[in-house]
Design a protein around this motif. Structure first.
Motif, short mmCIF file in Angstrom:
data_model
loop_
_atom_site.label_atom_id
_atom_site.label_comp_id
_atom_site.label_asym_id
_atom_site.label_seq_id
_atom_site.Cartn_x
_atom_site.Cartn_y
_atom_site.Cartn_z
N SER A 142 11.82 -31.47 -0.37
CA SER A 142 11.40 -30.95 0.49
C SER A 142 11.59 -28.93 0.76
N ASP A 143 11.05 -28.36 1.02
CA ASP A 143 10.39 -26.60 1.87
C ASP A 143 11.68 -26.23 2.95
N TRP B 121 2.91 -29.44 5.71
CA TRP B 121 3.80 -30.03 5.45
C TRP B 121 4.54 -31.62 4.57
N ARG C 64 4.47 -30.72 0.92
CA ARG C 64 5.91 -29.95 0.38
C ARG C 64 7.34 -30.59 1.23
N ASN C 65 7.06 -31.81 1.55
CA ASN C 65 8.20 -32.48 2.12
C ASN C 65 7.66 -33.92 1.76
N ARG D 181 9.61 -30.96 10.53
CA ARG D 181 8.67 -31.47 10.88
C ARG D 181 7.53 -30.93 11.12
#
Length: 158
Positions: free
Chosen positions: A19-20, A36, A39-40, A24
């Motif tokens: 996760s960044d 998103w 990166r997640n 969400r």
């Protein structure tokens, strides 16, 4: 956890989320949601590679996660893998570790071996191998020592 802790502590076959830290976006924002999700997400830890050199360049250690497959009618056409270096700024979490007695199937022996399947037991591993073409496959059972090592120093809480 940091990427280096995943590299050091998570056993091959673990499910790892990354996760960044951003929330969400709503479903209606398709492009933002797609970015998103890059990166997640989460995937199965299939390989760890140590420091290596290519010519005069030195590459840092990294690990690879299998995020998913694309295909239809039971035929996989593309495997989605994500490789993270130890200096990644993302946050990682071990979601699930391989259970005691499960069997890892690697595509070949050696340091560059990649996990191709995690079976629940040895018979399931042999059955899977009979249906898939990995002539140099290596089977490795998850041992009690490995599972016990996860509980040392609070690793199970990670």
């Amino acid at each position: 956890m940091s990427a280096s802790l995943i590299y050091d502590l998570a056993p091959i076959g673990s499910t790892v989320a990354w996760s960044d830290g951003t929330p969400r976006p709503p479903e209606r924002h398709k492009k933002k949601l797609s970015a998103w999700q890059t990166r997640n997400s989460q995937g199965r830890l299939i390989r760890k590679e140590g420091k290596r050199g290519v010519g005069a360049t030195s590459l840092t250690p990294c690990f690879t996660l299998h995020e998913g497959n694309l295909g239809a009618n039971g035929i996989i056409t593309v495997r989605i893998h994500r490789t993270f270096s130890l200096d990644s700024g993302l946050t990682f979490k071990v979601v699930e570790r391989p259970t005691l007695g499960s069997v890892r199937i690697f595509d070949r022996p050696g340091a560059n071996a990649e996990l191709v399947h995690l079976a629940t037991h040895r018979q399931a591993a042999a059955e899977w191998l009979s249906r898939h073409g990995y002539p140099h496959a290596i089977l490795e059972e998850v041992t009690a020592d490995e599972v016990a090592a996860d509980h040392i120093e609070g690793r199970a809480a990670a």
